[in-house]
Design a protein around this motif. Sequence first.
Motif, PDB file in Angstrom:
ATOM      1  N   ALA A 215       0.834  -1.203   0.000  1.00 13.56           N
ATOM      2  CA  ALA A 215       0.000   0.000   0.000  1.00 13.56           C
ATOM      3  C   ALA A 215       0.870   1.255   0.000  1.00 13.56           C
ATOM      4  O   ALA A 215       0.574   2.229  -0.694  1.00 13.56           O
ATOM      5  CB  ALA A 215      -0.920  -0.006   1.217  1.00 13.56           C
ATOM      6  N   ARG A 216       1.972   1.204   0.780  1.00 16.81           N
ATOM      7  CA  ARG A 216       2.865   2.365   0.799  1.00 16.81           C
ATOM      8  C   ARG A 216       3.490   2.590  -0.573  1.00 16.81           C
ATOM      9  O   ARG A 216       3.640   3.725  -1.020  1.00 16.81           O
ATOM     10  CB  ARG A 216       3.961   2.148   1.854  1.00 16.81           C
ATOM     11  N   LYS A 217       3.890   1.473  -1.234  1.00 15.00           N
ATOM     12  CA  LYS A 217       4.487   1.612  -2.561  1.00 15.00           C
ATOM     13  C   LYS A 217       3.492   2.187  -3.570  1.00 15.00           C
ATOM     14  O   LYS A 217       3.826   3.077  -4.346  1.00 15.00           O
ATOM     15  CB  LYS A 217       4.994   0.251  -3.049  1.00 15.00           C
ATOM     16  N   CYS A 218       2.253   1.683  -3.542  1.00 12.54           N
ATOM     17  CA  CYS A 218       1.226   2.197  -4.451  1.00 12.54           C
ATOM     18  C   CYS A 218       0.972   3.678  -4.210  1.00 12.54           C
ATOM     19  O   CYS A 218       0.829   4.469  -5.153  1.00 12.54           O
ATOM     20  CB  CYS A 218      -0.077   1.406  -4.296  1.00 12.54           C
ATOM     21  N   TRP A 219       0.913   4.017  -2.941  1.00 12.87           N
ATOM     22  CA  TRP A 219       0.684   5.424  -2.601  1.00 12.87           C
ATOM     23  C   TRP A 219       1.846   6.300  -3.063  1.00 12.87           C
ATOM     24  O   TRP A 219       1.637   7.408  -3.569  1.00 12.87           O
ATOM     25  CB  TRP A 219       0.469   5.563  -1.107  1.00 12.87           C
ATOM     26  N   SER A 220       3.072   5.776  -2.922  1.00 12.98           N
ATOM     27  CA  SER A 220       4.235   6.549  -3.356  1.00 12.98           C
ATOM     28  C   SER A 220       4.248   6.713  -4.873  1.00 12.98           C
ATOM     29  O   SER A 220       4.579   7.783  -5.390  1.00 12.98           O
ATOM     30  CB  SER A 220       5.532   5.874  -2.888  1.00 12.98           C
ATOM     31  N   TYR A 221       3.847   5.647  -5.612  1.00  8.83           N
ATOM     32  CA  TYR A 221       3.763   5.747  -7.073  1.00  8.83           C
ATOM     33  C   TYR A 221       2.707   6.771  -7.493  1.00  8.83           C
ATOM     34  O   TYR A 221       2.896   7.545  -8.432  1.00  8.83           O
ATOM     35  CB  TYR A 221       3.441   4.386  -7.688  1.00  8.83           C
ATOM     36  N   PHE A 222       1.569   6.734  -6.779  1.00 12.55           N
ATOM     37  CA  PHE A 222       0.496   7.683  -7.089  1.00 12.55           C
ATOM     38  C   PHE A 222       0.960   9.123  -6.864  1.00 12.55           C
ATOM     39  O   PHE A 222       0.701  10.002  -7.703  1.00 12.55           O
ATOM     40  CB  PHE A 222      -0.723   7.377  -6.228  1.00 12.55           C
ATOM     41  N   LEU A 223       1.629   9.355  -5.757  1.00 14.63           N
ATOM     42  CA  LEU A 223       2.122  10.704  -5.473  1.00 14.63           C
ATOM     43  C   LEU A 223       3.139  11.146  -6.519  1.00 14.63           C
ATOM     44  O   LEU A 223       3.143  12.303  -6.953  1.00 14.63           O
ATOM     45  CB  LEU A 223       2.753  10.753  -4.075  1.00 14.63           C
ATOM     46  N   PHE A 224       4.000  10.206  -6.938  1.00 15.16           N
ATOM     47  CA  PHE A 224       4.995  10.541  -7.957  1.00 15.16           C
ATOM     48  C   PHE A 224       4.313  10.915  -9.276  1.00 15.16           C
ATOM     49  O   PHE A 224       4.685  11.900  -9.920  1.00 15.16           O
ATOM     50  CB  PHE A 224       5.941   9.355  -8.163  1.00 15.16           C
ATOM     51  N   ALA A 225       3.309  10.097  -9.668  1.00 14.08           N
ATOM     52  CA  ALA A 225       2.595  10.386 -10.925  1.00 14.08           C
ATOM     53  C   ALA A 225       1.871  11.720 -10.849  1.00 14.08           C
ATOM     54  O   ALA A 225       1.867  12.505 -11.814  1.00 14.08           O
ATOM     55  CB  ALA A 225       1.607   9.260 -11.232  1.00 14.08           C
ATOM     56  N   LEU A 226       1.270  11.989  -9.703  1.00 18.54           N
ATOM     57  CA  LEU A 226       0.555  13.254  -9.527  1.00 18.54           C
ATOM     58  C   LEU A 226       1.512  14.440  -9.604  1.00 18.54           C
ATOM     59  O   LEU A 226       1.226  15.448 -10.280  1.00 18.54           O
ATOM     60  CB  LEU A 226      -0.183  13.243  -8.190  1.00 18.54           C
ATOM     61  N   LYS A 227       2.637  14.316  -8.927  1.00 15.30           N
ATOM     62  CA  LYS A 227       3.630  15.398  -8.964  1.00 15.30           C
ATOM     63  C   LYS A 227       4.177  15.587 -10.373  1.00 15.30           C
ATOM     64  O   LYS A 227       4.399  16.719 -10.814  1.00 15.30           O
ATOM     65  CB  LYS A 227       4.768  15.088  -7.987  1.00 15.30           C
ATOM     66  N   PHE A 228       4.374  14.466 -11.090  1.00 18.63           N
ATOM     67  CA  PHE A 228       4.887  14.557 -12.460  1.00 18.63           C
ATOM     68  C   PHE A 228       3.888  15.265 -13.372  1.00 18.63           C
ATOM     69  O   PHE A 228       4.275  16.128 -14.179  1.00 18.63           O
ATOM     70  CB  PHE A 228       5.178  13.147 -12.993  1.00 18.63           C
ATOM     71  N   GLN A 229       2.595  14.924 -13.242  1.00 18.45           N
ATOM     72  CA  GLN A 229       1.571  15.570 -14.061  1.00 18.45           C
ATOM     73  C   GLN A 229       1.472  17.054 -13.757  1.00 18.45           C
ATOM     74  O   GLN A 229       1.359  17.882 -14.665  1.00 18.45           O
ATOM     75  CB  GLN A 229       0.220  14.897 -13.853  1.00 18.45           C
ATOM     76  N   LEU A 230       1.523  17.396 -12.468  1.00 19.59           N
ATOM     77  CA  LEU A 230       1.457  18.807 -12.093  1.00 19.59           C
ATOM     78  C   LEU A 230       2.665  19.566 -12.637  1.00 19.59           C
ATOM     79  O   LEU A 230       2.525  20.689 -13.138  1.00 19.59           O
ATOM     80  CB  LEU A 230       1.380  18.937 -10.568  1.00 19.59           C
ATOM     81  N   ALA A 231       3.832  18.941 -12.538  1.00 20.16           N
ATOM     82  CA  ALA A 231       5.036  19.598 -13.050  1.00 20.16           C
ATOM     83  C   ALA A 231       4.969  19.755 -14.563  1.00 20.16           C
ATOM     84  O   ALA A 231       5.343  20.802 -15.107  1.00 20.16           O
ATOM     85  CB  ALA A 231       6.272  18.783 -12.655  1.00 20.16           C
ATOM     86  N   PHE A 232       4.443  18.718 -15.261  1.00 25.86           N
ATOM     87  CA  PHE A 232       4.320  18.789 -16.717  1.00 25.86           C
ATOM     88  C   PHE A 232       3.330  19.869 -17.135  1.00 25.86           C
ATOM     89  O   PHE A 232       3.616  20.663 -18.049  1.00 25.86           O
ATOM     90  CB  PHE A 232       3.877  17.428 -17.256  1.00 25.86           C
TER      91      PHE A 232
END
Length: 367
Positions: A60-77
């Motif tokens: 669950a922690r890994k999934c949450w970390s991946y989700f946060l990374f994807a969200l941050k990447f989209q916001l940055a893009f």
Amino acid sequence: MANNNSVEEYLVYLKENANELRQLGKKWGMTEEEINSCVTEALSMTENKEELKKSPKNKARKCWSYFLFALKFQLAFCLLVFVLIAGIYITASYHEPTQRAVIKVIMPYSYEIMRLVRLAAVPLHGMFNISSLYNSECLIENPYFIQETPDCNICRSFKQAKGLNASTFNATKFTAYANTLKPVKLMKTIERNITYSDIRKMYLETQDRLVAEPHQFTSTVPSIQSLSQLFDEDHGEEIDAHENQHIDWHSTTVKASAGLRTLFPRPHYLPPETEVTLEKHVLIDGPNTTAYHLPVMNSSPLHLYTQGSGKRRLLVRPVEGCKEYCNSMLVFMDPGDALLYNRDMWRVYLSTSGDTTSVGYVIAIQI
């Protein structure tokens, strides 16, 4: 590395304070056996790291970390794209060479871009009226533009226009025939006659808006040279009696399209993703009007002519470069019938086949 050091330091601390831990366990009421078991487990360093990796909490922690990374990447893009577009816009606003370069790049895709914007805005119409934001299309004919001659092999085998009943014509068939470029007569596309009186009634309900909006109007009748002159007073008898007359109301506005849609509804066989462009023609002809070719619209090559009232003959001829290779076709139109054709391949000429006034309606369809 930092995590390993912290674990080793913690174990050293446990070893140095084992006696204190035993005393604390006795205070809590633990037996000597329970205390030894806890100390042994804590000092053994034999924990199964693979089991920890497979634990639900760790996944669950890994999934949450991946989700946060994807969200941050989209916001940055998105932020990067916004900054890039804003920078280009500001630069183009103050630097004319940059402005010309940007316009040159996006000009071939301008209609597709605005079409996507309009389609994206469709849900907003259900909440409030946004028609004023894109009230009309700016369509200027280029007299120097020469349409590229299509592949004449496409129409070599076409002998006559296909006749189908509109009630059995669906979105799949529409897409198929639109891609084949073969003219199709669709019988009973609309269920009732649309006469001059019907159009005049619609006009009177929205008179001020239609007259004020941009439009083009041509007429062979000297006394009728504007939309107001055509509809302010009832000219029904005059139009029926005037044998050689031709009137063309060319509309390019949202408000006019909304009014005309009450008379000529959007055909049910059009796929939801297709767009009926704002450019439309209403044609009113006398009983024996001289033959003329239907308007060629620039907004989209796929055209649909609907016979509102009266009977007419349509001569469907190949474009100039294909006349030697492809056949002309004659189509007889009854009230309610429609003809689907592509203006890149065909030119359509209208002539009379009855002693009544004709009302025709031409639209362009973007697919």
